[in-house]
Structures are given as C-alpha cells and as structure tokens.
Write a protein that holds these residues in place. Structure first.
Motif, PDB file in Angstrom:
ATOM      1  N   ARG A  13     -55.185  99.791  -5.875  1.00 56.38           N
ATOM      2  CA  ARG A  13     -53.888  99.446  -5.325  1.00 56.38           C
ATOM      3  C   ARG A  13     -52.802 100.238  -6.024  1.00 56.38           C
ATOM      4  N   LEU A  14     -52.039 100.993  -5.248  1.00 59.28           N
ATOM      5  CA  LEU A  14     -50.947 101.797  -5.796  1.00 59.28           C
ATOM      6  C   LEU A  14     -49.784 101.675  -4.831  1.00 59.28           C
ATOM      7  N   PHE A  15     -48.643 101.214  -5.322  1.00 64.53           N
ATOM      8  CA  PHE A  15     -47.485 100.958  -4.470  1.00 64.53           C
ATOM      9  C   PHE A  15     -47.858  99.977  -3.352  1.00 64.53           C
ATOM     10  N   GLY A  16     -48.817  99.093  -3.646  1.00 66.89           N
ATOM     11  CA  GLY A  16     -49.174  98.066  -2.676  1.00 66.89           C
ATOM     12  C   GLY A  16     -49.982  98.572  -1.500  1.00 66.89           C
ATOM     13  N   THR A  17     -50.595  99.764  -1.594  1.00 65.05           N
ATOM     14  CA  THR A  17     -51.358 100.327  -0.479  1.00 65.05           C
ATOM     15  C   THR A  17     -52.737 100.741  -0.950  1.00 65.05           C
ATOM     16  N   MET A  18     -53.657 100.819   0.008  1.00 66.82           N
ATOM     17  CA  MET A  18     -55.016 101.234  -0.321  1.00 66.82           C
ATOM     18  C   MET A  18     -55.042 102.726  -0.619  1.00 66.82           C
ATOM     19  N   ALA A  19     -55.625 103.115  -1.756  1.00 61.69           N
ATOM     20  CA  ALA A  19     -55.712 104.523  -2.114  1.00 61.69           C
ATOM     21  C   ALA A  19     -56.978 105.139  -1.554  1.00 61.69           C
ATOM     22  N   VAL A  20     -56.936 106.426  -1.348  1.00 60.67           N
ATOM     23  CA  VAL A  20     -58.074 107.170  -0.860  1.00 60.67           C
ATOM     24  C   VAL A  20     -58.357 108.300  -1.831  1.00 60.67           C
ATOM     25  N   SER A  21     -59.584 108.403  -2.316  1.00 60.94           N
ATOM     26  CA  SER A  21     -59.960 109.530  -3.156  1.00 60.94           C
ATOM     27  C   SER A  21     -60.508 110.622  -2.257  1.00 60.94           C
ATOM     28  N   THR A  22     -59.893 111.805  -2.301  1.00 61.57           N
ATOM     29  CA  THR A  22     -60.303 112.882  -1.413  1.00 61.57           C
ATOM     30  C   THR A  22     -61.051 113.967  -2.170  1.00 61.57           C
ATOM     31  N   ARG A  23     -62.062 114.511  -1.515  1.00 61.86           N
ATOM     32  CA  ARG A  23     -62.774 115.653  -2.063  1.00 61.86           C
ATOM     33  C   ARG A  23     -62.333 116.921  -1.330  1.00 61.86           C
ATOM     34  N   GLY A  24     -61.175 116.839  -0.726  1.00 52.77           N
ATOM     35  CA  GLY A  24     -60.659 117.959   0.034  1.00 52.77           C
ATOM     36  C   GLY A  24     -59.634 118.762  -0.752  1.00 52.77           C
ATOM     37  N   ARG A  25     -58.527 119.033  -0.144  1.00 47.22           N
ATOM     38  CA  ARG A  25     -57.583 120.004  -0.652  1.00 47.22           C
ATOM     39  C   ARG A  25     -56.707 119.438  -1.764  1.00 47.22           C
ATOM     40  N   VAL A  26     -56.610 120.189  -2.840  1.00 48.65           N
ATOM     41  CA  VAL A  26     -55.746 119.850  -3.973  1.00 48.65           C
ATOM     42  C   VAL A  26     -54.800 121.017  -4.212  1.00 48.65           C
ATOM     43  N   ILE A  27     -53.528 120.722  -4.340  1.00 46.12           N
ATOM     44  CA  ILE A  27     -52.529 121.731  -4.686  1.00 46.12           C
ATOM     45  C   ILE A  27     -52.088 121.435  -6.114  1.00 46.12           C
ATOM     46  N   ASP A  32     -48.992 127.425 -14.518  1.00 52.02           N
ATOM     47  CA  ASP A  32     -49.575 128.693 -14.103  1.00 52.02           C
ATOM     48  C   ASP A  32     -50.756 129.093 -14.984  1.00 52.02           C
ATOM     49  N   THR A  33     -51.054 128.310 -16.014  1.00 45.47           N
ATOM     50  CA  THR A  33     -52.278 128.550 -16.793  1.00 45.47           C
ATOM     51  C   THR A  33     -53.520 128.216 -15.984  1.00 45.47           C
ATOM     52  N   LEU A  34     -53.343 127.550 -14.855  1.00 46.50           N
ATOM     53  CA  LEU A  34     -54.472 127.157 -14.017  1.00 46.50           C
ATOM     54  C   LEU A  34     -54.975 128.302 -13.146  1.00 46.50           C
ATOM     55  N   SER A  35     -54.240 129.391 -13.108  1.00 44.94           N
ATOM     56  CA  SER A  35     -54.635 130.516 -12.258  1.00 44.94           C
ATOM     57  C   SER A  35     -56.001 131.055 -12.670  1.00 44.94           C
ATOM     58  N   LYS A  36     -56.776 131.433 -11.686  1.00 44.77           N
ATOM     59  CA  LYS A  36     -58.114 131.989 -11.927  1.00 44.77           C
ATOM     60  C   LYS A  36     -58.087 133.494 -11.714  1.00 44.77           C
ATOM     61  N   SER A 357     -38.431 113.198 -15.684  1.00 44.34           N
ATOM     62  CA  SER A 357     -38.604 114.479 -15.015  1.00 44.34           C
ATOM     63  C   SER A 357     -40.082 114.828 -14.877  1.00 44.34           C
ATOM     64  N   ILE A 358     -40.386 115.570 -13.820  1.00 39.98           N
ATOM     65  CA  ILE A 358     -41.718 116.144 -13.643  1.00 39.98           C
ATOM     66  C   ILE A 358     -41.562 117.655 -13.484  1.00 39.98           C
ATOM     67  N   ARG A 359     -42.623 118.387 -13.816  1.00 42.35           N
ATOM     68  CA  ARG A 359     -42.599 119.840 -13.731  1.00 42.35           C
ATOM     69  C   ARG A 359     -43.615 120.323 -12.704  1.00 42.35           C
ATOM     70  N   LEU A 360     -43.196 121.309 -11.910  1.00 40.36           N
ATOM     71  CA  LEU A 360     -44.079 121.981 -10.967  1.00 40.36           C
ATOM     72  C   LEU A 360     -43.977 123.471 -11.257  1.00 40.36           C
ATOM     73  N   VAL A 361     -45.102 124.170 -11.208  1.00 43.76           N
ATOM     74  CA  VAL A 361     -45.128 125.599 -11.522  1.00 43.76           C
ATOM     75  C   VAL A 361     -45.910 126.333 -10.438  1.00 43.76           C
ATOM     76  N   THR A 362     -45.342 127.415  -9.923  1.00 47.15           N
ATOM     77  CA  THR A 362     -46.025 128.235  -8.927  1.00 47.15           C
ATOM     78  C   THR A 362     -46.720 129.423  -9.590  1.00 47.15           C
ATOM     79  N   TYR A 363     -47.749 129.926  -8.931  1.00 53.00           N
ATOM     80  CA  TYR A 363     -48.494 131.098  -9.411  1.00 53.00           C
ATOM     81  C   TYR A 363     -49.195 131.720  -8.215  1.00 53.00           C
ATOM     82  N   TYR A 364     -49.934 132.788  -8.438  1.00 51.53           N
ATOM     83  CA  TYR A 364     -50.374 133.613  -7.315  1.00 51.53           C
ATOM     84  C   TYR A 364     -51.279 132.887  -6.327  1.00 51.53           C
ATOM     85  N   GLU A 365     -51.978 131.841  -6.749  1.00 54.32           N
ATOM     86  CA  GLU A 365     -52.867 131.117  -5.846  1.00 54.32           C
ATOM     87  C   GLU A 365     -52.154 130.055  -5.018  1.00 54.32           C
ATOM     88  N   ILE A 366     -50.864 129.870  -5.263  1.00 55.44           N
ATOM     89  CA  ILE A 366     -50.063 128.930  -4.480  1.00 55.44           C
ATOM     90  C   ILE A 366     -49.419 129.716  -3.335  1.00 55.44           C
TER      91      ILE A 366
END
Length: 389
Positions: A13-27, A32-36, A357-366
């Motif tokens: 339960r998250l924000f009062g809703t059913m969560a779904v664990s996906t094995r699909g697309r993750v962004i 940018d250390t995550l770049s392969k 605050s949260i941080r988002l970082v772009t890199y070549y695979e995005i």
C-alpha cells in the motif's frame, strides 16, 4: 521502442493504492554514473593493446594520459580508478607536509563525499568556506582564511574548486570568477586544484575549449565514467613533476592497475565520441525542468534559469511529501497508472538529495522518448501527492 510491461501485482500500500512491481521499463535518472559503455567502447576494450601500466608500459593507458593532458592544456596525465582517488592524490601531492591545510567549499565533493580522505589518509586539514548557490565562494573571505606565517598554525597549501558543481545543481563556474580567483591565489602563492569530474559539461555549456577552464590551475581531475559513458576511471592532469609525484602516490594508495589499457581504451573512445554530444544531455535536462514548472504546482519547482548542464534539482514541499517517499513512489507503478498511462506507466528512479529536494541526471542513454515518459510519470505522481495536501 517501448517495451510491453509485464506486471506482477504485490500487496503493497502506497498513497492508499495497490502497487504494481514491473519487470518492464525503468528510466533511471539517479546519476550519470549509471551510463554503460557504448558498443564502440566495448569493441575498443576487446581489442586494446595492453602492458604493465605500473611500469609505464601500457600503450593504451599512455595514449589516454597524453590525450587527456593535451585536451586540458597540461603537460602530463595519470589514469586512476576514480575521481575520488584522483582528488586525494592531488591534495596529497600539493600538501606533502602533514598538518597542511586546504581551502574548499562547504558543498564541495572533496569535503562532503570523499570520506574525509585528505585528513584520514593524507593528514591534511580542510578549511571550509560557504559555497554560494552558483558554486562559487566569497574570494575576500577566502583570502582572510589564508593562514599567516605563524608556527602555531597549519600552513595553507591549496585551494580546491569544483566545476561543474554537483551539489549546487550542476552549476558552471563563471569565467570572470575563475579569473579573479587565480589573480588572488597567484598573489598568495597558492596552487588551485579543480575537481572537474564533469569539466566537459562545463566546457560545452560555455562553448569554450576545456583547457580554457583550467589554464591557470595547477592540476585538475575529470571522470570518464559519468557523462562520458566509459565504465570506470578518471584522469588527473598537471605539470610533469606534479604527475611524477602523483604516480608515486597512486602506487601507495593501491591505484596501480597493471594491464589497465582494457578500460583506458573506453576512455579514449569517450574523449573522441562523447564530448560533442553532451549538449543533448543539457537540452533534455532543461526540457524536464521546464515541464515540471509547467505543471503549475506550488509544491514542486525547478530553477530552470540556472539549470546549466545535466543535473536537475527539484525543490519539493516536505509538508506535502518528503523526498525519499516521493523517490520511492516515482520508482513504483500502481494499477491506476497502468489504466491511465498505458505503456508510459514507467518506473522513474531519482535520488533523494535532502528532505526538500530530489535530483535527476540525464546522460547519453536517456532519450527524448525517455524524457517524455518520465515527464508523464512525474506529472501523474505530483498530482497524486498534491491531492494529499
């Protein structure tokens, strides 16, 4: 191409809703250390000519060091496993006497995120000066912090700066400020070391050669495994005598990697192929920042006017949602999302930088497609959080 999502329903339960664990697309926008490594990097690594680098006999490492030094306008270079090690080596090389002191910003990576290595390993004190929001610090205050010639006090031996400045939001240090810094440190007889982990981002943002940003600095380090996409490593550059001292320090710190040409080959490709495309990362980061502001929510904002490179800081209202809770929610897919967003119901991974605050970082695979899907996800979750106010 968007992949078809396969969902595994779990009772969370998250924000009062059913969560779904996906094995699909993750962004994944945490860093940018995550770049392969690219395909051309992998091919270069496979074919790399190697030798014993500790003996100076690895031709690929030598080529990377020479190319790096030339691009930064310095005499010599040194390949090391990480920017953290490069910075530590530089600080120890500039401060050979235990009890020496370095002046650095209070938000700098060398102070906050390198485990106090200068003190822990090098016996060097850190004298901290407040960073301004643009990554600079007050130069008059810096001068006042320089120790007098007094046997009771440590010896001020080095000034460290960071460009781009990570925790200030990927800021590019102004050229005018750099010039004044070097005028003052020159009068004081103090060398400057640049933690330039993302120096090529700064150069691209300003439209100047990277050497222009460090021409008066005694040394600088840059990372090949962030925005440049190589799998591992950093390069430290400076004068030939400085690099000779640094090479000895690399050995005692365990940084001699023997047949390191296997990974240095990817660094050569990175310098040849990845620098020119960094502007795409900056453009995509700005697009995300503008889209967040276009949501017109009073609880989330981005200072787009001062978004210089590939790092996005989203200011949030912690009274509505704390940063870690928000990050966890963005990385989760719920049933209602799937019905509304379809294949754009993606997991977006972000980094909770502070409570507000949260941080988002772009890199070549995005890609642009990733940006569009991430924006939809952000909008969906932000609206969901706003309803809780």
């Amino acid at each position: 191409m968007l992949v078809r999502l396969t969902f595994l329903f779990v009772r969370v339960r998250l924000f009062g809703t059913m969560a779904v664990s996906t094995r699909g697309r993750v962004i994944d926008l945490r860093s940018d250390t995550l770049s392969k490594p690219t395909e051309s990097m992998r091919k270069a690594m496979y074919k790399a000519e190697v030798g014993d680098d500790v003996l100076g006999e690895d031709p690929t490492v030598n080529a990377l060091e020479q190319k790096s030094a030339a691009m930064l306008g310095k005499e010599s270079g040194l390949f090391v496993p990480s920017s953290t090690m490069a910075n530590l080596i530089a600080m120890m090389a500039h401060c050979p006497e235990r009890g020496s002191e370095i002046i650095a910003g209070d938000k700098s990576h060398v102070y906050r995120y390198e485990q106090g290595g200068a003190s822990q390993v090098g016996g060097i004190m850190m004298c901290i000066i407040p960073n301004k929001p643009d990554g600079t610090f007050d130069l008059q205050q810096m001068e006042r912090m320089v120790r007098p010639d007094d046997i009771h006090q440590p010896v001020t031996s080095l000034v460290c700066i960071e460009n781009t400045h990570n925790i200030c939001g990927g800021k590019v240090l102004p050229l005018e400020w750099l010039e004044e810094l070097h005028e003052r440190t020159s009068r004081l007889g103090l060398p400057v070391h640049v933690d330039g982990a993302r120096i090529f981002n700064a150069a691209v943002a300003l439209g100047v050669p990277p050497a222009r940003l460090v021409e008066r600095s005694a040394s600088m380090s840059f990372c090949i495994s962030k925005g440049l996409g190589a799998p591992v490593g950093a390069v430290l550059v400076g004068s030939t005598p400085f690099i000779a001292r640094s090479r000895r320090l690399r050995k005692v710190l365990g940084g001699g990697m023997r047949q390191a040409g296997v990974i240095a080959a990817a660094g050569l490709v990175a310098l040849d192929e990845m620098v020119g495309r960094l502007a795409d990362d900056h453009r995509r980061a700005t697009a995300i920042g503008r889209a967040i502001n276009d949501f017109k929510s009073k609880n989330y904002s981005v200072d787009v006017a001062n978004l210089h490179t590939n790092i996005i800081f989203v200011k949030i209202n912690p009274k509505v949602v704390e940063s870690q809770v928000l990050a966890d929610r963005l990385a989760t897919v719920i049933e209602a999302e799937v019905k509304e967003l379809g294949e754009d119901a993606v997991e977006v991974k972000t980094y909770a930088l502070s409570n507000d605050s949260i941080r988002l970082v772009t890199y070549y695979e995005i890609s642009d497609e990733d940006v569009n899907a991430a924006v939809k996800k952000l909008h969906y979750v932000f609206k969901e959080c706003d309803k809780r106010e």
